[in-house]
Motif scaffolding. Structure first.
Motif, mmCIF file in Angstrom:
data_model
loop_
_atom_site.group_PDB
_atom_site.id
_atom_site.type_symbol
_atom_site.label_atom_id
_atom_site.label_comp_id
_atom_site.label_asym_id
_atom_site.label_seq_id
_atom_site.Cartn_x
_atom_site.Cartn_y
_atom_site.Cartn_z
ATOM 1 N N LEU A 65 10.559 9.614 0.916
ATOM 2 C CA LEU A 65 9.248 9.016 0.671
ATOM 3 C C LEU A 65 8.309 9.424 1.791
ATOM 4 O O LEU A 65 8.746 9.679 2.913
ATOM 5 C CB LEU A 65 9.333 7.476 0.672
ATOM 6 N N THR A 66 7.032 9.464 1.471
ATOM 7 C CA THR A 66 6.005 9.598 2.497
ATOM 8 C C THR A 66 5.188 8.309 2.461
ATOM 9 O O THR A 66 5.247 7.555 1.489
ATOM 10 C CB THR A 66 5.091 10.809 2.235
ATOM 11 N N SER A 67 4.424 8.064 3.514
ATOM 12 C CA SER A 67 3.602 6.853 3.520
ATOM 13 C C SER A 67 2.297 7.108 4.255
ATOM 14 O O SER A 67 2.200 8.038 5.058
ATOM 15 C CB SER A 67 4.349 5.693 4.179
ATOM 16 N N GLU A 68 1.330 6.282 3.919
ATOM 17 C CA GLU A 68 0.070 6.285 4.650
ATOM 18 C C GLU A 68 -0.543 4.904 4.536
ATOM 19 O O GLU A 68 -0.307 4.183 3.566
ATOM 20 C CB GLU A 68 -0.886 7.357 4.146
ATOM 21 N N TRP A 69 -1.310 4.555 5.549
ATOM 22 C CA TRP A 69 -1.964 3.255 5.563
ATOM 23 C C TRP A 69 -3.305 3.349 4.874
ATOM 24 O O TRP A 69 -4.070 4.287 5.100
ATOM 25 C CB TRP A 69 -2.162 2.771 6.995
ATOM 26 N N ASN A 70 -3.598 2.357 4.042
ATOM 27 C CA ASN A 70 -4.918 2.224 3.431
ATOM 28 C C ASN A 70 -5.609 1.077 4.151
ATOM 29 O O ASN A 70 -5.184 -0.073 4.050
ATOM 30 C CB ASN A 70 -4.797 1.931 1.936
ATOM 31 N N THR A 71 -6.668 1.400 4.881
ATOM 32 C CA THR A 71 -7.393 0.389 5.642
ATOM 33 C C THR A 71 -8.762 0.103 5.030
ATOM 34 O O THR A 71 -9.619 -0.487 5.675
ATOM 35 C CB THR A 71 -7.551 0.831 7.108
ATOM 36 N N ASP A 72 -8.962 0.533 3.786
ATOM 37 C CA ASP A 72 -10.244 0.311 3.119
ATOM 38 C C ASP A 72 -10.479 -1.158 2.768
ATOM 39 O O ASP A 72 -11.622 -1.592 2.655
ATOM 40 C CB ASP A 72 -10.343 1.146 1.833
ATOM 41 N N GLU A 73 -9.405 -1.906 2.579
ATOM 42 C CA GLU A 73 -9.530 -3.311 2.202
ATOM 43 C C GLU A 73 -9.390 -4.185 3.442
ATOM 44 O O GLU A 73 -9.049 -3.702 4.516
ATOM 45 C CB GLU A 73 -8.452 -3.661 1.173
ATOM 46 N N ALA A 74 -9.659 -5.471 3.288
ATOM 47 C CA ALA A 74 -9.590 -6.401 4.418
ATOM 48 C C ALA A 74 -8.192 -6.427 5.043
ATOM 49 O O ALA A 74 -8.053 -6.536 6.253
ATOM 50 C CB ALA A 74 -9.980 -7.802 3.967
ATOM 51 N N ARG A 75 -7.180 -6.304 4.190
ATOM 52 C CA ARG A 75 -5.789 -6.317 4.673
ATOM 53 C C ARG A 75 -5.200 -4.921 4.526
ATOM 54 O O ARG A 75 -5.015 -4.444 3.401
ATOM 55 C CB ARG A 75 -4.989 -7.333 3.859
#
Length: 111
Positions: A65-75
């Motif tokens: 798996l690969t992953s990335e953070w989505n910081t577009d939302e409040a959480r």
């Protein structure tokens, strides 16, 4: 060990590998942990969060798996996606699952 405990133990063993395959297949489209838990449950895979999150980290460490953070939302949420290696493994595991299913059906006299 009672009959219920014995059944629960064997069902857990049987399902352990299927959850890996289910995650690899479902995460061909990016998803985050909580949504994946819900989707797995709706598809018939009851998985506890305390099982899923370590599994996702292990599969990521293995390069499946690969992953990335989505910081577009409040959480902020960590999104996972099946890697090319994970897709290849899912294909291999799916083919083996099909062979095992056929073999079990033969044993049960269903073929």
């Amino acid at each position: 060990m009672g009959d219920d405990d014995l059944l629960a133990t064997h069902l857990q063993e049987l399902r352990r590998g299927t959850v890996v395959l289910a995650c690899l297949l479902l995460l061909e489209q990016p998803g985050y942990g909580y949504a994946l838990l819900d989707l797995l449950e709706r598809r018939g895979f009851a998985v506890d969060a305390n099982t899923l999150y370590p599994l996702l980290r292990r599969l990521e460490k293995q390069g499946l798996l690969t992953s990335e953070w989505n910081t577009d939302e409040a959480r902020p949420r960590k999104f996972y996606r099946t890697s090319a290696e994970g897709t290849a493994l899912a294909g291999d595991l799916s083919r083996d699952w099909d062979r095992l299913d056929t073999a079990l059906r033969t044993l049960k006299g269903e073929s």
